[in-house]
Scaffold this motif. Structure first.
Motif, PDB file in Angstrom:
ATOM      1  N   SER A 181       4.828   8.737  63.527  1.00 27.28           N
ATOM      2  CA  SER A 181       5.322   8.999  62.178  1.00 27.28           C
ATOM      3  C   SER A 181       6.228   7.860  61.724  1.00 27.28           C
ATOM      4  CB  SER A 181       6.108  10.308  62.127  1.00 27.28           C
ATOM      5  OG  SER A 181       5.247  11.398  62.293  1.00 27.28           O
ATOM      6  N   MET A 182       6.072   7.481  60.474  1.00 21.44           N
ATOM      7  CA  MET A 182       6.916   6.448  59.880  1.00 21.44           C
ATOM      8  C   MET A 182       7.306   6.925  58.484  1.00 21.44           C
ATOM      9  SD  MET A 182       4.844   3.087  61.126  1.00 21.44           S
ATOM     10  CE  MET A 182       6.062   1.959  60.518  1.00 21.44           C
ATOM     11  N   ILE A 183       8.150   6.156  57.808  1.00 17.27           N
ATOM     12  CA  ILE A 183       8.543   6.519  56.452  1.00 17.27           C
ATOM     13  C   ILE A 183       8.888   5.250  55.681  1.00 17.27           C
ATOM     14  CG2 ILE A 183      10.948   6.935  57.083  1.00 17.27           C
ATOM     15  CD1 ILE A 183       9.010   8.950  54.473  1.00 17.27           C
ATOM     16  N   HIS A 184       8.480   5.205  54.433  1.00 16.43           N
ATOM     17  CA  HIS A 184       8.784   4.067  53.563  1.00 16.43           C
ATOM     18  C   HIS A 184      10.179   4.265  52.976  1.00 16.43           C
ATOM     19  CE1 HIS A 184       8.467   1.347  50.113  1.00 16.43           C
ATOM     20  NE2 HIS A 184       7.526   0.726  50.820  1.00 16.43           N
ATOM     21  N   HIS A 185      10.902   3.162  52.766  1.00 19.98           N
ATOM     22  CA  HIS A 185      12.276   3.276  52.262  1.00 19.98           C
ATOM     23  C   HIS A 185      12.340   3.950  50.890  1.00 19.98           C
ATOM     24  CE1 HIS A 185      10.917  -0.657  50.708  1.00 19.98           C
ATOM     25  NE2 HIS A 185      11.667  -0.366  49.676  1.00 19.98           N
ATOM     26  N   ALA A 186      11.313   3.787  50.054  1.00 19.55           N
ATOM     27  CA  ALA A 186      11.303   4.460  48.746  1.00 19.55           C
ATOM     28  C   ALA A 186      11.211   5.982  48.922  1.00 19.55           C
ATOM     29  CB  ALA A 186      10.145   3.950  47.897  1.00 19.55           C
ATOM     30  N   ASP A 187      10.480   6.415  49.941  1.00 20.80           N
ATOM     31  CA  ASP A 187      10.366   7.846  50.199  1.00 20.80           C
ATOM     32  C   ASP A 187      11.663   8.411  50.767  1.00 20.80           C
ATOM     33  OD1 ASP A 187       7.765   8.100  49.216  1.00 20.80           O
ATOM     34  OD2 ASP A 187       6.904   7.460  51.123  1.00 20.80           O
ATOM     35  N   ASP A 190       5.867  10.102  56.987  1.00 16.62           N
ATOM     36  CA  ASP A 190       4.614   9.894  56.277  1.00 16.62           C
ATOM     37  C   ASP A 190       3.663  11.060  56.533  1.00 16.62           C
ATOM     38  OD1 ASP A 190       3.919   9.393  58.902  1.00 16.62           O
ATOM     39  OD2 ASP A 190       3.223   7.367  58.555  1.00 16.62           O
ATOM     40  N   CYS A 191       2.551  11.077  55.827  1.00 16.10           N
ATOM     41  CA  CYS A 191       1.579  12.172  55.939  1.00 16.10           C
ATOM     42  C   CYS A 191       0.469  11.882  56.940  1.00 16.10           C
ATOM     43  CB  CYS A 191       0.949  12.442  54.582  1.00 16.10           C
ATOM     44  SG  CYS A 191       2.127  12.803  53.284  1.00 16.10           S
ATOM     45  N   PHE A 192       0.234  10.608  57.203  1.00 16.50           N
ATOM     46  CA  PHE A 192      -0.870  10.191  58.060  1.00 16.50           C
ATOM     47  C   PHE A 192      -0.357   9.247  59.144  1.00 16.50           C
ATOM     48  CE2 PHE A 192      -2.523  10.988  53.798  1.00 16.50           C
ATOM     49  CZ  PHE A 192      -3.397  12.032  54.076  1.00 16.50           C
ATOM     50  N   ASN A 207       8.230  22.155  51.266  1.00 14.81           N
ATOM     51  CA  ASN A 207       8.291  23.505  50.698  1.00 14.81           C
ATOM     52  C   ASN A 207       9.592  23.782  49.945  1.00 14.81           C
ATOM     53  OD1 ASN A 207       5.757  24.047  51.783  1.00 14.81           O
ATOM     54  ND2 ASN A 207       6.614  24.910  53.646  1.00 14.81           N
ATOM     55  N   GLU A 208      10.725  23.349  50.503  1.00  9.26           N
ATOM     56  CA  GLU A 208      12.021  23.674  49.906  1.00  9.26           C
ATOM     57  C   GLU A 208      12.442  22.720  48.794  1.00  9.26           C
ATOM     58  OE1 GLU A 208      15.056  24.287  52.868  1.00  9.26           O
ATOM     59  OE2 GLU A 208      13.669  25.387  54.149  1.00  9.26           O
ATOM     60  N   LEU A 209      12.096  21.435  48.931  1.00 11.04           N
ATOM     61  CA  LEU A 209      12.556  20.453  47.945  1.00 11.04           C
ATOM     62  C   LEU A 209      11.427  19.877  47.099  1.00 11.04           C
ATOM     63  CD1 LEU A 209      15.139  18.414  50.066  1.00 11.04           C
ATOM     64  CD2 LEU A 209      15.467  20.546  48.820  1.00 11.04           C
ATOM     65  N   GLY A 210      10.186  20.188  47.433  1.00 10.06           N
ATOM     66  CA  GLY A 210       9.053  19.646  46.687  1.00 10.06           C
ATOM     67  C   GLY A 210       8.786  18.179  46.978  1.00 10.06           C
ATOM     68  N   PHE A 211       9.226  17.708  48.147  1.00 10.21           N
ATOM     69  CA  PHE A 211       9.021  16.308  48.517  1.00 10.21           C
ATOM     70  C   PHE A 211       7.539  15.997  48.676  1.00 10.21           C
ATOM     71  CE2 PHE A 211       8.252  13.142  51.831  1.00 10.21           C
ATOM     72  CZ  PHE A 211       8.932  12.056  51.310  1.00 10.21           C
ATOM     73  N   GLU A 212       7.129  14.868  48.106  1.00 13.73           N
ATOM     74  CA  GLU A 212       5.770  14.361  48.285  1.00 13.73           C
ATOM     75  C   GLU A 212       5.880  12.844  48.436  1.00 13.73           C
ATOM     76  OE1 GLU A 212       1.656  14.114  45.762  1.00 13.73           O
ATOM     77  OE2 GLU A 212       2.907  15.885  45.504  1.00 13.73           O
ATOM     78  N   ALA A 213       5.423  12.329  49.553  1.00 13.14           N
ATOM     79  CA  ALA A 213       5.558  10.900  49.835  1.00 13.14           C
ATOM     80  C   ALA A 213       4.798  10.047  48.824  1.00 13.14           C
ATOM     81  CB  ALA A 213       5.061  10.592  51.247  1.00 13.14           C
ATOM     82  N   GLN A 214       5.461   9.039  48.279  1.00 16.55           N
ATOM     83  CA  GLN A 214       4.810   8.071  47.395  1.00 16.55           C
ATOM     84  C   GLN A 214       3.902   7.154  48.210  1.00 16.55           C
ATOM     85  OE1 GLN A 214       7.675   5.879  45.049  1.00 16.55           O
ATOM     86  NE2 GLN A 214       8.977   7.684  44.881  1.00 16.55           N
ATOM     87  N   ALA A 263       0.950   1.866  51.904  1.00 15.00           N
ATOM     88  CA  ALA A 263       2.042   0.959  51.550  1.00 15.00           C
ATOM     89  C   ALA A 263       1.579  -0.498  51.605  1.00 15.00           C
ATOM     90  CB  ALA A 263       3.235   1.175  52.472  1.00 15.00           C
ATOM     91  N   ASN A 264       0.770  -0.818  52.585  1.00 13.24           N
ATOM     92  CA  ASN A 264       0.242  -2.172  52.708  1.00 13.24           C
ATOM     93  C   ASN A 264      -0.689  -2.508  51.540  1.00 13.24           C
ATOM     94  OD1 ASN A 264      -0.127  -4.686  54.139  1.00 13.24           O
ATOM     95  ND2 ASN A 264      -2.143  -3.928  54.719  1.00 13.24           N
ATOM     96  N   ILE A 265      -1.576  -1.579  51.186  1.00 16.18           N
ATOM     97  CA  ILE A 265      -2.508  -1.781  50.071  1.00 16.18           C
ATOM     98  C   ILE A 265      -1.746  -1.962  48.769  1.00 16.18           C
ATOM     99  CG2 ILE A 265      -4.256  -0.622  48.648  1.00 16.18           C
ATOM    100  CD1 ILE A 265      -5.309   0.602  51.330  1.00 16.18           C
ATOM    101  N   LYS A 266      -0.676  -1.191  48.578  1.00 16.61           N
ATOM    102  CA  LYS A 266       0.131  -1.281  47.356  1.00 16.61           C
ATOM    103  C   LYS A 266       1.141  -2.437  47.407  1.00 16.61           C
ATOM    104  CE  LYS A 266      -0.144   3.568  45.988  1.00 16.61           C
ATOM    105  NZ  LYS A 266       0.660   4.752  45.631  1.00 16.61           N
ATOM    106  N   LYS A 267       1.064  -3.233  48.473  1.00 17.67           N
ATOM    107  CA  LYS A 267       1.976  -4.371  48.658  1.00 17.67           C
ATOM    108  C   LYS A 267       3.437  -3.940  48.604  1.00 17.67           C
ATOM    109  CE  LYS A 267      -1.413  -7.721  47.051  1.00 17.67           C
ATOM    110  NZ  LYS A 267      -2.083  -7.799  48.285  1.00 17.67           N
ATOM    111  N   ALA A 268       3.727  -2.849  49.297  1.00 11.91           N
ATOM    112  CA  ALA A 268       5.079  -2.290  49.280  1.00 11.91           C
ATOM    113  C   ALA A 268       5.747  -2.360  50.658  1.00 11.91           C
ATOM    114  CB  ALA A 268       5.017  -0.841  48.800  1.00 11.91           C
TER     115      ALA A 268
END
Length: 91
Positions: free
Chosen positions: A2-8, A31-33, A71-78, A85-90
């Motif tokens: 599991s990883m996470i982008h700084h924007a998320d 992340d989701c994947f 579920n509680e905060l409605g978080f959805e990873a950008q 993230a790589n494809i979006k050059k982020a």
């Protein structure tokens, strides 16, 4: 793994700060994947680090559940994966 982008991470912190009446306030943000180490190295062009005979690290041993924050905060990873993230050059 599991990883996470700084924007998320920023989005998660924002949602946690504005949402009232949360049950615990303790959340996993991920992340989701999840990706394997081999996949991550291939994406960044370092595929020669592993030979075909190298053992693969099991990514399922390093996965976090994000059910509570979703579920509680409605978080959805950008950026639901390192690949996105790589494809979006982020990166």
């Amino acid at each position: 793994m599991s990883m996470i982008h700084h924007a998320d991470i920023c989005q998660a912190l924002y949602l946690a700060s504005i949402t009232e009446n949360v049950s615990t306030g303790i959340y996993n943000v991920s992340d989701c994947f999840p990706s394997s180490v081999r996949e991550l190295l291939n994406i960044v062009g370092v595929s020669s680090a592993f030979s075909k005979n190298s053992p693969e690290i099991n990514p399922f041993g390093m996965i976090l559940s994000t059910n509570a924050i979703e579920n509680e905060l409605g978080f959805e990873a950008q950026y639901p994966s390192f690949k996105v993230a790589n494809i979006k050059k982020a990166l």
